[in-house]
Design an enzyme around this catalytic site. Structure first.
Site, PDB file in Angstrom:
ATOM      1  N   ASP A   1       0.847  -1.179   0.000  1.00 25.03           N
ATOM      2  CA  ASP A   1       0.000   0.000   0.000  1.00 25.03           C
ATOM      3  C   ASP A   1       0.892   1.240   0.000  1.00 25.03           C
ATOM      4  O   ASP A   1       1.323   1.724   1.047  1.00 25.03           O
ATOM      5  CB  ASP A   1      -0.926  -0.024   1.220  1.00 25.03           C
ATOM      6  CG  ASP A   1      -1.943   1.112   1.171  1.00 25.03           C
ATOM      7  OD1 ASP A   1      -1.748   2.065   0.380  1.00 25.03           O
ATOM      8  OD2 ASP A   1      -2.937   1.039   1.919  1.00 25.03           O
TER       9      ASP A   1
ATOM     10  N   GLU B   1      27.738   7.532   1.593  1.00 27.04           N
ATOM     11  CA  GLU B   1      27.754   6.085   1.761  1.00 27.04           C
ATOM     12  C   GLU B   1      27.574   5.401   0.413  1.00 27.04           C
ATOM     13  O   GLU B   1      27.450   4.192   0.333  1.00 27.04           O
ATOM     14  CB  GLU B   1      26.706   5.620   2.771  1.00 27.04           C
ATOM     15  CG  GLU B   1      25.263   5.910   2.388  1.00 27.04           C
ATOM     16  CD  GLU B   1      24.506   4.700   1.874  1.00 27.04           C
ATOM     17  OE1 GLU B   1      24.494   4.546   0.645  1.00 27.04           O
ATOM     18  OE2 GLU B   1      23.945   3.957   2.699  1.00 27.04           O
TER      19      GLU B   1
ATOM     20  N   CYS C   1      24.782   8.471   7.312  1.00 26.14           N
ATOM     21  CA  CYS C   1      24.189   9.722   6.836  1.00 26.14           C
ATOM     22  C   CYS C   1      24.839  10.974   7.390  1.00 26.14           C
ATOM     23  O   CYS C   1      24.364  12.072   7.143  1.00 26.14           O
ATOM     24  CB  CYS C   1      22.693   9.734   7.151  1.00 26.14           C
ATOM     25  SG  CYS C   1      21.807   8.400   6.347  1.00 26.14           S
TER      26      CYS C   1
ATOM     27  N   HIS D   1      18.368  15.326  11.197  1.00 30.98           N
ATOM     28  CA  HIS D   1      18.485  14.313  10.142  1.00 30.98           C
ATOM     29  C   HIS D   1      17.084  13.804   9.830  1.00 30.98           C
ATOM     30  O   HIS D   1      16.260  13.588  10.726  1.00 30.98           O
ATOM     31  CB  HIS D   1      19.408  13.168  10.544  1.00 30.98           C
ATOM     32  CG  HIS D   1      19.445  12.108   9.480  1.00 30.98           C
ATOM     33  ND1 HIS D   1      19.797  12.395   8.183  1.00 30.98           N
ATOM     34  CD2 HIS D   1      19.141  10.788   9.505  1.00 30.98           C
ATOM     35  CE1 HIS D   1      19.710  11.293   7.455  1.00 30.98           C
ATOM     36  NE2 HIS D   1      19.308  10.296   8.226  1.00 30.98           N
TER      37      HIS D   1
END
Lengths: 352, 132, 388
Positions: A29, A81, A113, A235
């Site tokens: 979904d 990364e 990150c 973040h």
């Protein structure tokens, strides 16, 4: 010595895919996923784009907004990364492309990150100690989520570059503080095309614990409270996490609104906080105070306390596209095109 | 292995380095050691400089049949770009739809992946053009 | 300078010759030419072989010695030289032989041209052909040979109002001519719709605007005119041989709708033959793409610049028209085994001038011209032949 931001530039690839399109292919979904993650579309790099080209675009946009000579840049770091090479630096190409080569130090960084903000801290150290006049820190990613994995709804591409110096600052970095523990919530082994994650383990013990600890530690050290800041950026692996952590810490939706761009472009990983901060700087006024916390899985956080200076009023913002312009420059693609561009289709070596 | 062959021209491919003849002013791209007009008179007078990166589409095509190296990108747009400095070059157009491209359309240079030597080989970066 | 004549011609069928190797094709054409000239191999002084890329097509370099060897000439230790100028390799090999005889160095020279293209896939062949352009500044960026010619086509349409249909008519005409040539790769007529609806290659050019990948070889025997009469009653004389070059990259030219190399070579050839374009009755031109033929008939002076498309549309270049262009079917229908093409053009002109062209015969032809192009017009070779 004051250390801070002299210039900055950003880049976001123009392709976008929406969660319902991803869900359609995997029988999930997508609408619910979109609402759950608070991601309405994510950016997709073109077949000719990678972390190096995104870093070059961002760095060139940064240089367009300053009269600083590239020859005065003493350090350049690319945090990502998804460096195109496992061995061979991305940064050398960026350095050549902005004509900063050869009299500078260059390295690629990786910390999930937060490799981009780690680069900002390293530049602050080098500039603050007088070792270099200017340093460039770039956070950029073209992160991949395994096909069908929840990560596929968010992993996107983009990056921002910061010119760190001690003169003609458009924003002073008043302080930085990091909070680091060993928490394996997300990883990718050498040679593996897609990352793995700890599912719900990425939430409480990882993101929320580290971001709040870092934010609190930062404010404690600066002697500040959430209401002392006009803007905050956290973040943003999705839209939900930063909204919730902001609330937990006592920041308002209004403070985080401008820097929250993941709902439009997805999670740009190392590019996330650098891009969010860029969105804030695009609209900030002199004396505005900005709070920023980057998070990197594995895990750690880099917090920054920043004050915008008078110089922002004559900053050459128009010399390069703003975050809003980059977000609006978009072309929707279907899953098949996305799969082709992201090389999820098995090709024959050497062509047909 | 074409690593060194590509590396040798990286400055030109990344930053559009051209030469201007110190004798007649003619601009050449890629850089040349001898001006095609002044010949020997230009020796030692060819100055290297960076092109503005801006120009207009002189002609263009959409490539459907391409060597294996371009398989993932096809169909792709190839164009001849007349730079503002007068010199012409051949490159791909990116970030635009084929139907939008016209002779005379303004474009600017950007840096993109232009090829790679298979999954394990070196990646080549160079200029492509995008709408200005 | 001595005068030079063609006394023998030989050609293989062009097409997908699955059973024939490079060396077999070369020998078949060469021996046919020697037989046609009624010359024994001991009389041959030297050999030139036009070939573009055997190194990449069949991983074989040093093909001149190879062909000399398998032709049975190794025992005679004749000098054998490979000549390369991309698509103009064959025409250039003829010119080298011409120069060798004209200078007095040799009396009798065999010229072969060959390419074996179908031993690699279409994609690889595309890459090999693209290396005739500027590898470092065109091909590397994704420019292929069809795409460079497509950009010429677009520019010609833009500057002169040439239509897509006019360009496509070149293929229709050359397929018609090919239907009269038993050695042609394609011997079936096609209509305009077939060209216009063919799969896109490089817009606006489609599959039927492009010469095919072909295997094939052609050969001619050249001899000094004074000796030629010993072998042939009516030797065909090479009235002019000219060659010119231009920038390797198309983008280095001021105007891409003209191949200056063709214009310069043609000007020198007309001067040497002491005739003008209006004297030519038939021409084999380098239609590696439909648009190339339009450029060629303009640059050779048959039609005014910008009027080539209209001339094709009006049937002026058809058999029976003002000037018969590519009676063999051209590169488009006869086939384009690259190194063989320039030699095959001379084979066709000689066949016509000898009045042996059957259904495609141009009546009373006196002067015939061949134009052979390498790359995107960086090399052009023009030969004019006539009845001695």
């Amino acid at each position: 010595m004051n250390v801070g931001i002299v210039s900055y530039g950003a880049y976001i690839p123009r392709f976008r895919i929406v969660p319902p399109e991803i869900g359609r292919v995997w029988g999930s979904d997508g609408e619910a996923m979109s609402k759950g993650l608070m991601i309405f579309s994510k950016s997709v790099p073109g077949p000719d784009e990678d972390v190096i080209t995104i870093s070059v675009e961002a760095a060139r946009n940064m240089m367009r907004r300053t009269s600083t000579s590239p020859k005065e840049i003493g350090a350049l770091y690319v945090g990502s990364e998804s460096h195109p090479y496992a061995v061979k630096p991305s940064g050398t190409i960026v350095a050549e492309a902005i004509e900063a080569s050869p009299h500078l130090t260059v390295a690629d960084l990786e910390f999930a990150c937060k490799a981009g903000t780690a680069g900002i801290q390293m530049c602050m150290g080098l500039v603050g100690s007088g070792m270099v006049k200017y340093g460039v820190a770039i956070g950029a990613d073209t992160s991949q989520g395994a096909p069908g994995d929840p990560l596929e709804y968010s992993a996107s591409a983009g990056g921002a570059a910061y010119l760190i110096g001690s003169q003609d600052l458009i924003a002073t970095i008043n302080g930085t503080y990091s909070y680091t523990t060993d928490t394996p919530d997300f990883w990718r082994r050498e040679g593996q095309p897609y990352p793995s994650h700890g599912g719900r383990f990425t939430g409480e013990p990882a993101y929320f614990k580290h971001v709040s600890a870092c934010a609190k530690g930062m404010m404690e050290r600066m002697g500040t409270k959430p209401e002392d800041y006009q803007y905050a950026v956290f973040h943003q692996p999705n839209g939900k996490f930063p909204t919730r952590v902001a609330k937990m810490l006592g920041f308002t939706d209004k403070q985080i609104e401008v820097g929250l761009i993941t709902p439009h472009i997805g999670n740009t990983y190392s590019g996330a906080v650098p891009l969010g901060l860029a969105a804030i700087l695009d609209v900030a006024k002199p004396n505005d105070r900005i709070f920023a916390v980057a998070y990197g899985s594995g895990a750690g956080c880099d917090g920054f306390d920043i004050t915008v200076t008078e110089n922002i009023s004559h900053f050459k913002l128009d010399a390069a596209p703003t975050i809003q312009q980059l977000i609006e420059r978009k072309k929707m693609i279907d899953y098949a095109t996305y799969a082709k561009y992201r090389r999820k289709i098995m090709m024959k070596e050497g062509g047909s | 292995m074409t690593t060194a062959r590509f590396w040798r021209d990286n400055a030109t491919r990344y930053n559009l380095m051209a030469t201007r003849c110190g004798s007649c002013g003619k601009v050449t791209f890629p850089p040349r050691h001898v001006c095609p007009i002044c010949h020997r008179r230009s020796m030692g007078k060819m100055e290297k400089f960076r092109l503005s990166g801006k120009g207009e589409v002189y002609s263009f095509t959409l490539v459907h049949e391409a060597p294996a190296a371009f398989e993932l990108q096809k169909p792709y747009i190839v164009a001849m770009i007349k730079m503002d400095e007068g010199v012409m070059m051949t490159a791909q157009l990116s970030d635009c739809e084929y139907a939008e491209v016209k002779i005379g359309m303004r474009v600017k240079a950007t840096l993109r992946k232009i090829g790679e030597e298979g999954a394990g080989g070196v990646i080549h970066y160079g200029y492509k053009f995008v709408p200005e | 300078m001595r005068e030079v004549a063609v006394i023998g011609i030989g050609i293989t069928k062009f097409g997908e010759l699955w059973d024939s190797s490079f060396r077999e094709m070369g020998i078949m054409a060469g021996l046919a030419a020697l037989a046609d000239a009624k010359v024994s191999s001991e009389e041959v002084d030297a050999m030139y072989v036009g070939n573009m890329s055997a190194g990449r097509y069949i991983e074989q370099e040093h093909v001149a010695a190879l062909i000399a060897d398998y032709s049975g000439l190794a025992r005679d230790h004749i000098p054998a030289t490979r000549v390369e100028a991309a698509g103009a390799s064959g025409g250039l090999a003829i010119r080298q032989a011409y120069l060798a005889i004209a200078s007095g160095m040799h009396d009798m020279v065999v010229v072969g041209g060959a390419e074996k293209m179908t031993d690699v896939g279409d994609m690889e062949s595309n890459a090999i052909q693209s290396s005739a352009a500027d590898q470092q500044w065109e091909s590397v960026f994704g420019a292929t040979s069809p795409s460079l010619h497509a950009m010429i086509a677009r520019r010609h349409m833009f500057q002169y109002g040439t239509t897509r249909e006019q360009i496509a008519q070149v293929a229709v005409k050359n397929h018609l001519h090919g239907s009269f040539n038993p050695n042609a790769q394609f011997q079936r007529e096609i209509d305009l719709k077939t060209v216009l609806r063919s799969p896109p290659v490089a817009d606006p050019l489609g599959l039927f605007d492009c010469a095919p990948n072909s295997d094939g070889a052609a050969a001619v025997v050249l001899c000094s005119l004074d000796k030629a009469r010993r072998y042939a009653e009516a030797p065909i004389k090479i009235l002019a041989s000219a060659q010119a070059s231009d920038t390797l990259a198309l983008h280095s030219r001021a105007d891409i709708c003209t191949f200056e190399a063709t214009r310069f070579a043609a000007r020198n050839a007309y001067k040497q033959a002491n005739i003008g374009p209006q004297d030519i009755q038939l021409a084999e031109v380098h239609d590696n793409f439909t648009i190339s033929e339009i450029l060629a008939i303009e640059d050779l002076g048959f039609f005014e610049k910008g009027k080539g498309g209209k001339a094709v549309e009006d049937g002026l270049t058809k058999l029976g028209g003002q000037i018969a262009v590519n009676t063999s079917g051209g590169l488009k229908a006869r086939g384009d085994p690259i190194g063989a093409t320039g030699v095959a053009q001379i084979v066709e002109l000689v066949t016509q001038l000898r009045n042996q062209a059957g259904k495609r015969q141009v009546p009373n032809a006196k002067y015939a011209l061949a134009q052979n192009v390498g790359g995107t017009g960086a090399t052009a070779i023009v030969h004019i032949l006539g009845v001695a």
